[in-house]
Design an enzyme around this catalytic site. Structure first.
Site, PDB file in Angstrom:
ATOM      1  N   HIS A  16      43.837  -2.432  72.759  1.00 50.44           N
ATOM      2  CA  HIS A  16      44.594  -1.920  73.887  1.00 50.44           C
ATOM      3  C   HIS A  16      45.024  -0.529  74.040  1.00 50.44           C
ATOM      4  O   HIS A  16      45.992  -0.230  72.965  1.00 50.44           O
ATOM      5  CB  HIS A  16      45.760  -2.953  74.225  1.00 50.44           C
ATOM      6  CG  HIS A  16      46.481  -2.588  75.440  1.00 50.44           C
ATOM      7  ND1 HIS A  16      45.959  -3.143  76.666  1.00 50.44           N
ATOM      8  CD2 HIS A  16      47.397  -1.931  75.868  1.00 50.44           C
ATOM      9  CE1 HIS A  16      46.760  -2.558  77.580  1.00 50.44           C
ATOM     10  NE2 HIS A  16      47.682  -1.872  77.176  1.00 50.44           N
ATOM     11  N   ALA A  17      44.498   0.089  74.649  1.00 46.75           N
ATOM     12  CA  ALA A  17      45.039   1.682  74.650  1.00 46.75           C
ATOM     13  C   ALA A  17      46.159   1.927  74.991  1.00 46.75           C
ATOM     14  O   ALA A  17      46.980   1.195  75.598  1.00 46.75           O
ATOM     15  CB  ALA A  17      44.014   2.492  75.632  1.00 46.75           C
ATOM     16  N   HIS A  60      44.347   9.169  81.594  1.00 46.22           N
ATOM     17  CA  HIS A  60      45.761   8.354  81.590  1.00 46.22           C
ATOM     18  C   HIS A  60      46.564   8.599  80.408  1.00 46.22           C
ATOM     19  O   HIS A  60      47.877   8.899  80.530  1.00 46.22           O
ATOM     20  CB  HIS A  60      45.472   7.074  81.999  1.00 46.22           C
ATOM     21  CG  HIS A  60      46.890   6.152  82.321  1.00 46.22           C
ATOM     22  ND1 HIS A  60      47.645   6.028  83.215  1.00 46.22           N
ATOM     23  CD2 HIS A  60      47.465   5.553  81.074  1.00 46.22           C
ATOM     24  CE1 HIS A  60      48.572   5.307  82.950  1.00 46.22           C
ATOM     25  NE2 HIS A  60      48.448   4.850  81.510  1.00 46.22           N
ATOM     26  N   GLU A  61      46.016   8.203  79.132  1.00 45.12           N
ATOM     27  CA  GLU A  61      46.822   8.273  78.017  1.00 45.12           C
ATOM     28  C   GLU A  61      47.140   9.504  77.809  1.00 45.12           C
ATOM     29  O   GLU A  61      48.520   9.717  77.189  1.00 45.12           O
ATOM     30  CB  GLU A  61      45.891   7.493  77.116  1.00 45.12           C
ATOM     31  CG  GLU A  61      45.692   5.939  77.199  1.00 45.12           C
ATOM     32  CD  GLU A  61      46.946   5.163  77.418  1.00 45.12           C
ATOM     33  OE1 GLU A  61      47.919   5.543  76.856  1.00 45.12           O
ATOM     34  OE2 GLU A  61      46.847   4.157  77.993  1.00 45.12           O
ATOM     35  N   HIS A 113      50.629  10.451  79.033  1.00 43.24           N
ATOM     36  CA  HIS A 113      51.856   9.962  78.339  1.00 43.24           C
ATOM     37  C   HIS A 113      51.961  11.117  77.348  1.00 43.24           C
ATOM     38  O   HIS A 113      53.280  11.410  76.948  1.00 43.24           O
ATOM     39  CB  HIS A 113      51.466   8.693  77.736  1.00 43.24           C
ATOM     40  CG  HIS A 113      51.483   7.529  78.760  1.00 43.24           C
ATOM     41  ND1 HIS A 113      52.540   6.953  79.412  1.00 43.24           N
ATOM     42  CD2 HIS A 113      50.387   6.731  78.719  1.00 43.24           C
ATOM     43  CE1 HIS A 113      52.271   5.905  80.165  1.00 43.24           C
ATOM     44  NE2 HIS A 113      50.971   5.784  79.890  1.00 43.24           N
ATOM     45  N   GLU A 127      53.816   6.236  83.778  1.00 47.13           N
ATOM     46  CA  GLU A 127      52.503   5.541  83.890  1.00 47.13           C
ATOM     47  C   GLU A 127      51.854   6.458  84.969  1.00 47.13           C
ATOM     48  O   GLU A 127      50.645   6.725  85.024  1.00 47.13           O
ATOM     49  CB  GLU A 127      52.614   4.148  84.338  1.00 47.13           C
ATOM     50  CG  GLU A 127      53.075   3.282  83.405  1.00 47.13           C
ATOM     51  CD  GLU A 127      52.382   3.356  81.956  1.00 47.13           C
ATOM     52  OE1 GLU A 127      51.122   3.390  82.086  1.00 47.13           O
ATOM     53  OE2 GLU A 127      52.987   3.052  80.926  1.00 47.13           O
ATOM     54  N   HIS A 161      50.645  -7.500  78.036  1.00 48.33           N
ATOM     55  CA  HIS A 161      52.162  -6.961  78.242  1.00 48.33           C
ATOM     56  C   HIS A 161      53.068  -8.192  78.055  1.00 48.33           C
ATOM     57  O   HIS A 161      54.292  -7.815  78.310  1.00 48.33           O
ATOM     58  CB  HIS A 161      51.918  -6.141  79.679  1.00 48.33           C
ATOM     59  CG  HIS A 161      51.292  -5.067  79.772  1.00 48.33           C
ATOM     60  ND1 HIS A 161      49.926  -5.094  79.822  1.00 48.33           N
ATOM     61  CD2 HIS A 161      51.439  -3.823  79.552  1.00 48.33           C
ATOM     62  CE1 HIS A 161      49.298  -3.883  79.970  1.00 48.33           C
ATOM     63  NE2 HIS A 161      50.312  -3.169  79.736  1.00 48.33           N
ATOM     64  N   TYR A 221      53.893  -0.033  86.369  1.00 51.50           N
ATOM     65  CA  TYR A 221      52.519   0.317  86.748  1.00 51.50           C
ATOM     66  C   TYR A 221      52.424   0.086  88.420  1.00 51.50           C
ATOM     67  O   TYR A 221      51.461   0.805  89.074  1.00 51.50           O
ATOM     68  CB  TYR A 221      51.348  -0.797  86.254  1.00 51.50           C
ATOM     69  CG  TYR A 221      51.648  -0.858  84.637  1.00 51.50           C
ATOM     70  CD1 TYR A 221      51.007   0.590  84.092  1.00 51.50           C
ATOM     71  CD2 TYR A 221      52.387  -1.672  84.019  1.00 51.50           C
ATOM     72  CE1 TYR A 221      51.192   0.450  82.536  1.00 51.50           C
ATOM     73  CE2 TYR A 221      52.343  -1.494  82.444  1.00 51.50           C
ATOM     74  CZ  TYR A 221      51.849  -0.408  81.652  1.00 51.50           C
ATOM     75  OH  TYR A 221      51.818  -0.528  80.584  1.00 51.50           O
TER      76      TYR A 221
END
Length: 598
Positions: free
Chosen positions: A338-339, A368-369, A372, A396, A497, A507
């Site tokens: 899971h990323a 997306h990552e 963060h 997010e 999650h 999210y």
């Protein structure tokens, strides 16, 4: 020697946990001294715990889970002790920034303080994560075992309803054994929340948005009502096209069977784009094909995304990022694929963990990552207690804002699309692809925590876990299980999650705010034209506005931080609706005469 040093370090950390506040005056100066000491000491606990967690996630064994659990126990124990001691300074007249740190600290550690319960809590945390990460479905013995990635490939790409059903059911057999440990985990989560003065853990989670919990819940409903009509129009069209494909497996007027939407959790539907393409003959962009034809490696995909952020004026990633990140699935061990994005030292040791494959979905996940990661880098000069998003939805939303700027023209500029067609049919096609991700996700993003809040509140007991889950999915998503579910099942646990105890409302909020952020950056970049055509790539002005917002972390109420970029401090879906205007018009015409809803 290394073992001796480790023992000495652990012993010294344990000794720190005994410090009290007796020598600190009940004054503003004493409060500052308390925070300074806490900040310096907790960073050591954080480094130890995050390093152990990294190893546990990238090398799943009983030993690494044990080490991670113990390190997390020490870190959480220290944090809960300090949160309790921080109450000694209640009533002290102090600087607003100092007062905000105390408020955040007192609400940060929702874990039991009783040593035996704290140990049980941390052991369950590691156990549930490992159960998910190492889960296998073995329908015909050990030689037939499939992990989540294997099953996802079927769910994402197969058009055989029997194969889809088998994969869907297979992963839910992995979730079933998590039910009992999750039940106990939720009980302990509530113990920690109640020790902090909250009714339950859901009440604590809703209190983390600079709003009273009741007002926050109302705000979520307001945002959902803004976007619900668009979701229902999308659902109506998708259901009709799936019925064309699968016949009576899909009802004409009822909920869509969950296994036919191209995703293990039916949370995003872009993998069935080929079945619902508005104009199949119109020009299209296939990023997956371009990545494969050009032989992109996992590292090259990450470098592509890094270049986007650097083009906005943000710094290059630290050298250690590529040395220490996990970018592909190792052949010799189990990992949690899971990323996720990590900051291991609250400074420059930032990493991502992914099992990257060369396709469009993975590329957007990387963008997306890195959102963060750049958030972590922007606020790493702040005290620890401010090193978070303005609220968790901000964290997010950042990377997804960048994904919105990956327009056809941008993809053409980086060699991942041949041309950016102005054909209005191509625009609707592109928006449909986006909506299958962004709009389809909204009700799922909302319901995950609504289910969990009901569990925490005692409204849903273990015997009704799965029924309550599907009740919410029917109400908000218009989706139903393909076969009957039983009280022994634990379908919520099939979503990372839940066993990972990661709040999910972030999210939903992020899927609203990213369009606000996107519009603000387009305005800063001086873009003129329909919002969906904007790419702010390369705009240093837009990048600086974003960076200024990120650098604030959680040091002030989120509306003030949002205003740095957007000019106002309210979450609102108007920008989302503006973005999807071409698709909304097409959907309204397409659904004319149909019976929508479920």
């Amino acid at each position: 020697m290394k073992k001796v040093l480790t023992v000495l370090l652990i012993s010294s950390l344990a000794a720190c946990a005994t410090w009290g506040t007796e020598g600190l005056s009940h004054s503003a100066a004493g409060a500052r001294a308390f925070l300074n000491r806490f900040d310096a000491e907790y960073r050591e606990y954080y480094r130890e715990s995050s390093s152990a967690s990294w190893v546990a996630a990238t090398h799943i064994t009983d030993d690494t889970q044990q080490l991670s659990s113990r390190a997390y126990e020490r870190s959480l124990g220290y944090l809960t002790d300090r949160a309790r001691e921080a109450r000694r300074f209640d009533g002290v007249n102090m600087h607003p920034l100092t007062a905000r740190q105390f408020d955040l600290l007192k609400h940060k550690a929702a874990a039991p303080t009783t040593p035996s319960q704290l140990r049980e809590y941390t052991e369950l945390t590691s156990k549930l994560e490992a159960m998910y990460g190492s889960g296998r479905y073995c329908p015909a013995g050990p030689e037939s075992c499939q992990d989540l990635r294997d099953l996802e490939r079927i769910m994402d790409h197969s058009r055989d309803p029997d194969a889809l059903l088998s994969a869907w059911l297979g992963w839910r057999t992995v979730a079933r054994p998590m039910k009992a440990p999750y039940q106990r985990f939720a009980e302990l989560e509530n113990v920690g929340a109640r020790e902090l003065g909250y009714a339950d853990a859901g009440d604590l989670w809703r209190a983390g948005y600079d709003l009273p919990a009741v007002e926050f819940a109302a705000e979520v409903e307001r945002l959902w009502e803004q976007v619900r009509p668009l979701y229902e129009e999308l659902h109506c069209t998708v259901r009709a096209e799936l019925r064309n494909k699968y016949g009576d497996l899909v009802p004409a007027n009822g909920p869509i069977p969950a296994h036919l939407l191209g995703n293990m959790w039916a949370q995003q539907w872009s993998n069935i784009y080929d079945l619902v393409t508005p104009f199949p003959a119109a020009p299209s962009i296939d990023v997956t094909q371009a990545l494969k034809q050009q032989g992109y490696t996992a590292r090259q995909m990450v470098e592509q995304a890094e270049g986007f952020y650097v083009g906005l004026g943000m710094p290059a990633l630290p050298r250690t990022f590529y040395e220490r990140s996990l970018l592909t699935k190792p052949r010799d061990r189990e990992v949690v694929c899971h990323a996720s994005a990590w900051t291991l030292d609250l400074d420059l040791d930032v990493r991502i963990k992914m099992c990257i494959e060369p396709d469009a979905e993975n590329l957007t996940t990387i963008y997306h990552e890195l959102g963060h990661i750049y958030y972590d880098l922007a606020y790493n000069g702040q005290p620890y207690l401010f090193q978070r998003g303005a609220h968790d939805g901000f964290h997010e939303a950042i990377g997804d804002t960048m994904v919105l700027a990956m327009t056809p023209s941008y993809l053409q500029s980086v060699g991942l699309a041949r041309s950016a067609s102005a054909d209005p049919r191509a625009v609707v096609n592109w928006q449909m692809r986006m909506a299958l991700d962004k709009i389809a996700f909204l009700p799922f993003g909302k319901l995950v925590d609504q289910w969990r809040w009901r569990v925490f509140a005692g409204e849903v007991g273990p015997e009704h876990y799965t029924q309550a889950w599907w009740d919410l999915k029917l109400r908000y998503q218009g989706i139903a299980p393909p076969v009957a579910r039983s009280p022994e099942d634990f379908d919520p646990g099939a979503k990372y999650h839940i066993p990972g105890n990661t709040p999910y409302m972030r999210y939903f909020l992020a899927h609203i705010m990213q369009f606000q952020f996107y519009k603000a950056m387009c305005d800063a970049a001086g873009f003129q034209g329909p919002l969906h055509e904007c790419s702010f790539a390369g705009s240093k002005v837009a990048g600086q506005r974003m960076w200024d917002m990120l650098a604030k972390g959680q040091s002030q109420p989120w509306p003030e931080t949002m205003a740095i970029l957007t000019g106002h401090g309210q979450m609102d879906a108007a920008a989302l609706l503006e973005y999807f205007a071409p698709l909304r018009e097409w959907l309204a015409k397409e659904n004319s005469g149909r019976s929508c809803g479920w």
